[in-house]
Scaffold this active site. Sequence first.
Site, PDB file in Angstrom:
ATOM      1  N   GLY A  45      23.406  -2.449   3.627  1.00  0.00           N
ATOM      2  CA  GLY A  45      23.807  -3.842   3.453  1.00  0.00           C
ATOM      3  C   GLY A  45      24.125  -4.486   4.775  1.00  0.00           C
ATOM      4  O   GLY A  45      24.363  -3.803   5.779  1.00  0.00           O
ATOM      5  N   GLU A  46      24.123  -5.787   4.784  1.00  0.00           N
ATOM      6  CA  GLU A  46      24.359  -6.514   6.012  1.00  0.00           C
ATOM      7  C   GLU A  46      24.947  -7.869   5.674  1.00  0.00           C
ATOM      8  O   GLU A  46      24.566  -8.486   4.694  1.00  0.00           O
ATOM      9  CB  GLU A  46      23.020  -6.703   6.748  1.00  0.00           C
ATOM     10  N   THR A  48      27.588 -11.303   7.471  1.00  0.00           N
ATOM     11  CA  THR A  48      28.073 -11.938   8.700  1.00  0.00           C
ATOM     12  C   THR A  48      29.148 -11.081   9.358  1.00  0.00           C
ATOM     13  O   THR A  48      29.317 -11.086  10.565  1.00  0.00           O
ATOM     14  CB  THR A  48      28.666 -13.316   8.390  1.00  0.00           C
ATOM     15  N   TYR A  49      29.858 -10.309   8.554  1.00  0.00           N
ATOM     16  CA  TYR A  49      30.952  -9.491   9.054  1.00  0.00           C
ATOM     17  C   TYR A  49      30.454  -8.262   9.816  1.00  0.00           C
ATOM     18  O   TYR A  49      31.148  -7.714  10.646  1.00  0.00           O
ATOM     19  CB  TYR A  49      31.807  -9.009   7.871  1.00  0.00           C
ATOM     20  N   LEU A  51      27.811  -4.522   9.151  1.00  0.00           N
ATOM     21  CA  LEU A  51      26.809  -3.736   8.428  1.00  0.00           C
ATOM     22  C   LEU A  51      27.472  -2.764   7.470  1.00  0.00           C
ATOM     23  O   LEU A  51      28.624  -2.389   7.658  1.00  0.00           O
ATOM     24  CB  LEU A  51      25.996  -2.916   9.436  1.00  0.00           C
ATOM     25  N   VAL A  52      26.715  -2.347   6.461  1.00  0.00           N
ATOM     26  CA  VAL A  52      27.199  -1.293   5.568  1.00  0.00           C
ATOM     27  C   VAL A  52      26.207  -0.129   5.587  1.00  0.00           C
ATOM     28  O   VAL A  52      25.001  -0.333   5.490  1.00  0.00           O
ATOM     29  CB  VAL A  52      27.383  -1.787   4.120  1.00  0.00           C
ATOM     30  N   LYS A  71      31.569   0.547   5.937  1.00  0.00           N
ATOM     31  CA  LYS A  71      31.426  -0.853   6.304  1.00  0.00           C
ATOM     32  C   LYS A  71      31.871  -0.999   7.749  1.00  0.00           C
ATOM     33  O   LYS A  71      33.015  -0.691   8.081  1.00  0.00           O
ATOM     34  CB  LYS A  71      32.317  -1.674   5.375  1.00  0.00           C
ATOM     35  N   ASP A 170      35.808 -14.229  -4.894  1.00  0.00           N
ATOM     36  CA  ASP A 170      34.370 -14.137  -4.631  1.00  0.00           C
ATOM     37  C   ASP A 170      33.696 -13.195  -5.622  1.00  0.00           C
ATOM     38  O   ASP A 170      32.860 -12.387  -5.256  1.00  0.00           O
ATOM     39  CB  ASP A 170      34.151 -13.675  -3.177  1.00  0.00           C
TER      40      ASP A 170
END
Lengths: 485, 251
Positions: A45-46, A48-49, A51-52, A71, A170
């Site tokens: 995953g990716e 703005t914060y 990568l995962v 993360k 969210d």
Amino acid sequence: MGDGNNSNRGLVSANAANRNNNNNNGSHHKKPEWLQQYDLIGKIGEGTYGLVFLAKIKPPSPSRGKSIAIKKFKQSKDGDGVSPTAIREIMLLREISHENVVKLVNVHINHADMSLYLAFDYAEHDLYEIIRHHRDKANHPLNQYTVKSLLWQLLNGLNYLHSNWIIHRDLKPSNILVMGEGEEQGVVKIADFGLARIYQAPLKPLFENGVVVTIWYRAPELLLGAKHYTSAVDMWAVGCIFAELLTLKPLFQGQEVKGPPNPFQLDQLDKIFKVLGHPTIEKWPTLANLPNWQQDVQHIQGHKYDNAGLYNVVHLSPKSPAYDLLSKMLEYDPRKRITAAQALEHEYFRLEPLPGYNALVPNQPGEKVINYPTRPVDTTTDFEGTTSLQPSQTVTSGNAVNMQGGHMARSVPRAMGVGMPRMPHQSMAAYNLASQAGMGMNPGGIPMQRGVSSQAHQQQQVILPSRNNKDVTEWFQESLRLLLG
Amino acid sequence: MAANFWTSSHYKQLLDQEEVDVVQSLDKDRGITLEDFKLIKMHMANYILKLAQNVKVRQRVVATAITYMRRVYTRKSMTEYDPRLVTPTCLYLASKAEESTVQARLLVFYIKKIQSDEKYKYEIKHILEMEMKILEALDYYLVVFHPYRALSQLLQDAGLNDINMTQLTWGLVNDTYKMDLILIHPPYLIALACIYIASVLREKDTTAWFEELHVDMNVVSLLKAKLCERGESIQFLLLGSCIEFVGCCNF
């Protein structure tokens, strides 16, 4: 910095199994010592914060082979250290523990490049993928048992969060994880607390935090400019997710207006009004106070909507308990909207099929078990986020269904997982009431949150030492005399 | 739980006075006594306050920053963790945790403005590095409860929420951060003690109110053992606050 190998590095101790990793000889390795306990599988995953990553715990740990989602938070671009989002997420995750909330297993800091890593139990599935699978591949709806179990567990986790004064803010299908094969198979885990808030006593209106998330699950009061969030915003999102589980389509798919900050999302409201009809001051008295309602008279108030009927959209009988629950979640007035605690008590959950622990495996022996695709993994990316030139490949288990390449590009963070110790729910309720003693009252004129009234009578209760007050008075006066001569 | 004191990490991590009053061996070797240790922490709490007044953050951020600083020194030595760097960094971290982020460069600007001593002059990169070390030292437990909320609720309940009592008790609560009380006692107890002291000083009769406070049975079961363990804690608390108060007001 040389500090990365300090033996007192403050590893999160939540998972005792992961603590047997202190081979303190790694000072000259390129890879930080803590990273050596994992085998990196790839990027999942990716955002703005950062990568995962998916990793597995290496031997000799007793948890070897166990999958972990890591993360990685990037150092913020503005040269301002650990991002406040990461701080907030750690802060909350460090306090919470519930079987329907993701479990933070470890926190790591790499002093060399000032990056921060959060390690979670890995969850193979999420509602986004499950819904997508049914819509695009399986071509049949989720079975009733699965829908009900997923919804119940989601509400169960949310009830825990809300009773601890945390709003998620969210909730969307990609943030609702479901455990894959293993002990916790089919257990829902609420994830991604980057935007979550303790709403008990915000120093600033919650509104100022510039929420940049998908608008499809956003509550109407927020779309209309409400500045204070309540836990009801999460319940709206649950309603949208419930409908999506039933129909496999997002319920209100508005076109997002991009632009800073918090642009008015007219199309999203339009989509909602088309299904639920126009909100009225009679049904929702505080509507008149909402900024966008007042300002945008010709657009919103001027337009007349025919009520298409929610039951037509979700194909439910208006008399069914499922429809009743859904419509209560999608109540316009946030003060009238059903709470997570109330929803858990709804008739829908008392009728067959009853909700279960493993949402993915049907209770009925004859029913077909669906093999959901596993999460796509980009094995060409290392922990530094550097991509090698090998073609991207997808690691799948045998039952995986064809992945699409473009899938990884989704900016939505959706990774990480779980494995919580069971929380005794009954005792939790007791703690909550107790917690309000002297702690939980309405701070500085902030509009009272839902759920407060039921606790209000508890709030005056404070504990005094068993000592007789008269003694204390005497003692105090004597101390004062001594001190003042 | 993040907003439930009795199940929070803050509650679970409350320490005894004796545990807080431990001078790290590295510091001891350098001749730092317990008295010095306490004075340095008090001085650093003042430094946080002064910085906070310049960067304009609210009292709760100050209180959280001081709590972080005091927690750090229950685990780390001042020799390895220079208080002159730890202190502004705690304010920096607390400002993020309390959602009133202060930019590191602003902080550095005010450090230079306030402190003429070269030894205080740290740069942005030092603060960013220390931020991570502090996160580790705190074991990533960042939620802190403070007496302020309990204070206003209790004052209101006691019918003592006039300007005079509010200001006096608020000031007393601020003063408690000159000591390690926030590491030792539940915040509501600190608030109660401050109300008590204030009501004696202002000659308000609160005896009936204190007696009327009902004991919540749920909490009793949680706290009973604790209170038995240290029956004198309330006395110490009152005495501590009283000393501080008297010191501040130059009685």
